[in-house]
Design a protein around this motif. Sequence first.
Motif, PDB file in Angstrom:
ATOM      1  N   LEU A 120      12.509  15.655-114.160  1.00 60.59           N
ATOM      2  CA  LEU A 120      12.123  15.934-112.947  1.00 60.59           C
ATOM      3  C   LEU A 120      13.784  16.711-112.214  1.00 60.59           C
ATOM      4  CD1 LEU A 120       9.390  13.893-111.735  1.00 60.59           C
ATOM      5  CD2 LEU A 120       9.316  16.101-112.195  1.00 60.59           C
ATOM      6  N   ASP A 121      13.527  17.776-111.762  1.00 64.58           N
ATOM      7  CA  ASP A 121      14.530  18.266-110.466  1.00 64.58           C
ATOM      8  C   ASP A 121      13.779  17.496-110.018  1.00 64.58           C
ATOM      9  OD1 ASP A 121      15.571  21.139-112.125  1.00 64.58           O
ATOM     10  OD2 ASP A 121      16.449  19.456-112.835  1.00 64.58           O
ATOM     11  N   VAL A 122      14.656  16.916-108.360  1.00 61.42           N
ATOM     12  CA  VAL A 122      14.409  15.895-107.439  1.00 61.42           C
ATOM     13  C   VAL A 122      15.457  16.830-106.430  1.00 61.42           C
ATOM     14  CG1 VAL A 122      13.697  14.628-105.247  1.00 61.42           C
ATOM     15  CG2 VAL A 122      13.101  14.206-108.016  1.00 61.42           C
ATOM     16  N   PHE A 123      14.493  17.193-105.241  1.00 65.19           N
ATOM     17  CA  PHE A 123      15.686  18.117-103.704  1.00 65.19           C
ATOM     18  C   PHE A 123      14.480  18.572-102.911  1.00 65.19           C
ATOM     19  CE2 PHE A 123      14.497  22.469-104.707  1.00 65.19           C
ATOM     20  CZ  PHE A 123      13.660  22.411-106.292  1.00 65.19           C
ATOM     21  N   PRO A 124      15.337  18.711-101.462  1.00 67.75           N
ATOM     22  CA  PRO A 124      15.005  19.409-100.610  1.00 67.75           C
ATOM     23  C   PRO A 124      14.698  20.500-100.256  1.00 67.75           C
ATOM     24  CG  PRO A 124      17.353  18.122-100.286  1.00 67.75           C
ATOM     25  CD  PRO A 124      16.843  18.007-101.481  1.00 67.75           C
ATOM     26  N   SER A 125      13.365  20.937 -99.737  1.00 64.18           N
ATOM     27  CA  SER A 125      13.481  23.049-100.416  1.00 64.18           C
ATOM     28  C   SER A 125      14.323  22.878 -99.016  1.00 64.18           C
ATOM     29  CB  SER A 125      12.263  22.735 -99.005  1.00 64.18           C
ATOM     30  OG  SER A 125      11.933  21.575 -97.599  1.00 64.18           O
ATOM     31  N   ALA A 126      14.971  22.359 -98.006  1.00 59.08           N
ATOM     32  CA  ALA A 126      15.672  23.318 -96.938  1.00 59.08           C
ATOM     33  C   ALA A 126      17.062  23.796 -98.128  1.00 59.08           C
ATOM     34  CB  ALA A 126      16.380  22.228 -95.498  1.00 59.08           C
ATOM     35  N   GLN A 127      17.252  22.714 -98.872  1.00 52.19           N
ATOM     36  CA  GLN A 127      18.672  23.789 -99.631  1.00 52.19           C
ATOM     37  C   GLN A 127      17.616  24.452-101.179  1.00 52.19           C
ATOM     38  OE1 GLN A 127      20.717  20.184-101.621  1.00 52.19           O
ATOM     39  NE2 GLN A 127      20.816  19.367 -99.355  1.00 52.19           N
ATOM     40  N   VAL A 145      10.766  20.344-116.016  1.00 50.11           N
ATOM     41  CA  VAL A 145      12.504  20.580-116.815  1.00 50.11           C
ATOM     42  C   VAL A 145      12.105  19.907-118.454  1.00 50.11           C
ATOM     43  CG1 VAL A 145      13.936  19.269-115.880  1.00 50.11           C
ATOM     44  CG2 VAL A 145      14.631  21.616-116.161  1.00 50.11           C
ATOM     45  N   ASP A 146      12.582  21.054-119.307  1.00 48.97           N
ATOM     46  CA  ASP A 146      13.057  20.314-120.067  1.00 48.97           C
ATOM     47  C   ASP A 146      13.490  19.402-120.044  1.00 48.97           C
ATOM     48  OD1 ASP A 146      12.526  23.204-122.432  1.00 48.97           O
ATOM     49  OD2 ASP A 146      11.018  21.670-121.771  1.00 48.97           O
ATOM     50  N   GLY A 194      30.079  13.965-105.410  1.00 49.70           N
ATOM     51  CA  GLY A 194      29.201  14.295-104.313  1.00 49.70           C
ATOM     52  C   GLY A 194      30.113  15.553-103.564  1.00 49.70           C
ATOM     53  N   THR A 195      30.498  16.355-104.611  1.00 49.39           N
ATOM     54  CA  THR A 195      30.370  17.847-104.396  1.00 49.39           C
ATOM     55  C   THR A 195      29.205  18.133-104.674  1.00 49.39           C
ATOM     56  OG1 THR A 195      32.868  17.781-105.236  1.00 49.39           O
ATOM     57  CG2 THR A 195      31.999  20.101-105.255  1.00 49.39           C
ATOM     58  N   PRO A 196      29.096  19.412-104.088  1.00 49.42           N
ATOM     59  CA  PRO A 196      27.237  19.862-104.177  1.00 49.42           C
ATOM     60  C   PRO A 196      27.440  21.244-104.735  1.00 49.42           C
ATOM     61  CG  PRO A 196      27.723  20.094-101.695  1.00 49.42           C
ATOM     62  CD  PRO A 196      28.736  19.179-102.637  1.00 49.42           C
ATOM     63  N   ILE A 197      26.781  21.024-105.893  1.00 47.44           N
ATOM     64  CA  ILE A 197      26.565  22.220-106.938  1.00 47.44           C
ATOM     65  C   ILE A 197      25.610  22.925-106.770  1.00 47.44           C
ATOM     66  CG2 ILE A 197      28.755  21.919-108.477  1.00 47.44           C
ATOM     67  CD1 ILE A 197      26.576  20.569-110.175  1.00 47.44           C
ATOM     68  N   TYR A 198      25.059  24.133-107.473  1.00 42.76           N
ATOM     69  CA  TYR A 198      23.495  24.749-108.115  1.00 42.76           C
ATOM     70  C   TYR A 198      23.931  24.881-109.658  1.00 42.76           C
ATOM     71  CZ  TYR A 198      22.397  24.849-103.291  1.00 42.76           C
ATOM     72  OH  TYR A 198      21.673  24.842-101.896  1.00 42.76           O
ATOM     73  N   VAL A 199      22.718  24.301-109.917  1.00 39.31           N
ATOM     74  CA  VAL A 199      22.089  24.525-111.766  1.00 39.31           C
ATOM     75  C   VAL A 199      21.208  25.667-111.638  1.00 39.31           C
ATOM     76  CG1 VAL A 199      23.230  22.359-112.618  1.00 39.31           C
ATOM     77  CG2 VAL A 199      20.599  22.538-112.054  1.00 39.31           C
ATOM     78  N   LYS A 200      21.209  26.549-113.052  1.00 42.32           N
ATOM     79  CA  LYS A 200      20.615  27.345-112.796  1.00 42.32           C
ATOM     80  C   LYS A 200      19.102  27.164-113.884  1.00 42.32           C
ATOM     81  CE  LYS A 200      19.296  32.205-115.378  1.00 42.32           C
ATOM     82  NZ  LYS A 200      20.512  32.716-116.692  1.00 42.32           N
ATOM     83  N   ARG A 201      17.936  27.370-113.463  1.00 44.29           N
ATOM     84  CA  ARG A 201      16.746  26.972-113.993  1.00 44.29           C
ATOM     85  C   ARG A 201      15.631  28.023-114.199  1.00 44.29           C
ATOM     86  NH1 ARG A 201      18.961  21.941-115.496  1.00 44.29           N
ATOM     87  NH2 ARG A 201      18.688  20.169-114.595  1.00 44.29           N
ATOM     88  N   GLU A 202      15.933  28.045-115.521  1.00 43.82           N
ATOM     89  CA  GLU A 202      14.518  29.489-115.771  1.00 43.82           C
ATOM     90  C   GLU A 202      13.490  28.476-116.042  1.00 43.82           C
ATOM     91  OE1 GLU A 202      16.466  30.455-120.246  1.00 43.82           O
ATOM     92  OE2 GLU A 202      17.953  31.195-118.510  1.00 43.82           O
TER      93      GLU A 202
END
Lengths: 237, 230
Positions: free
Chosen positions: B70-77, B93-94, B201-209
């Motif tokens: 599981l990815d877990v994250f706030p909807s605000a982001q 996610v796999d 601690g640096t925020p990043i984004y990962v692509k999820r298909e």
Amino acid sequence: MPIGVGISENVMLSKVSIGEKGALELYFDEAKEAAKANIFDKLSTAKVENDGNETRILVFPFKPPTGVRNEGKTEDELLDITSQDMSKVKNQLTQILELYLTNDEINKTYDPYAGTGVDGTNYRTMLRSEETLEKIFSNMANWFVDLVTPFVGDPKYKLRLKLVRQSKDKHFATLPGKFLEQNPMVELMDVPTPMVKFTKWELDNGLDNGSPIARPDEAAEGGAPREGDNAFSFGQR
Amino acid sequence: MSLDFLKDIKVDEPATKRSGGGGSRKPWNPTEGLAIRVWKDGGVFPSETLIDYLDLEYRAKEAVHQGKGLDVFPSAQASFFKAPKPLILINVVDKDKPRIDLFGQVGYVTEPQEGEPDLEEDVNIGDPLSSVLDQGAKTFGSKSLLPMIKEVYDVEPNEKGYIDLVILGKDGPDATEQFALPDGKTFCHVPKQISRGEAAGTPIYVKREHPRLYILYPATLLEEGGKEPQ
């Protein structure tokens, strides 16, 4: 203003083509709907018109390593150079495709060795052939063009793009080629926290600077560059 | 608290029906429904029903199919997820994908070293060392999930020391309808943080298909608003 060395935002891949000599041509431009004036309107006002701000980036076909700097290298070393060239282009094109497609869509039609006869037993010999390398590049270029064409020129896909200086000698813009997974060269503007940035190495080596710099001998003597002078090049064969 | 907000969320795709299950489990797992229990020390334990429904269990190291995390994250982001109030989202996610927040990693049984006892009869090299049912995932739970629950829902562990979170689909706690991307989009970018090194601690984004999105919602807030979606 044409897109150059640096990080450009809100740009799009505006056109792709394969040139006469087989090079892949990528055109980047501001991501906006093009205003299409008809010929009557265009001639009605005497004004110098901007023919377009597109920046063209060329990706050249692979060639076997040759030249003075590669003399004396072993077969393995030469194969390694070829492998790095091919991986670089594959990674660059794949990263662009990942802006628009999923990995299964990207990989479904990927077959770089189609029609070459290259396999796991003969690649060490086959990859020394210029003809084979050209065919592999052609396969990759056509694969890329086929997949990306539906998205080309669509301003909906706004990009953040990093172009680096070719070398200390050459101020022209080119696509970054190394460590693209950790330091991407392009991403969608949708990504809230940009990951497209100049790395410390790129900054330390002036790859963020697109200004032409006079060669030391030109600046001192006012003369033309001499053949063979190429003391500060990066990644060139 | 009313579940009316579910109607205003924009995204979709049908999911498979959940399998039956449940029954008495160890006290640190929720016993009913599609739920996760987060303890005050950060331990995160899914219900057996959830494990079956989302295919979370660990497999042998060489197994072709490894299951999901599981990815877990706030909807605000998550700019692609428009909700009338802040929520916590999960994406299924796999397990072979990078940067999974929950149930993504496990150790495996190895060849006993000299001096170590032989493997038990029903244990094989390559078997997972623990089940997702009792692994715990304390690091993510304590450093990320508990603070996230506090910030998004203002909920803290109860007098027994835990918070139960239920999975909500577009249709509510049955979760037969996941949230999916609009307009035929096939991927999105989910927020993460670099966890190690100088850039920690640096925020990043990962692509999820092909994302499978659900809401993670405190059971106490659900109970206050009634169990059925409005």
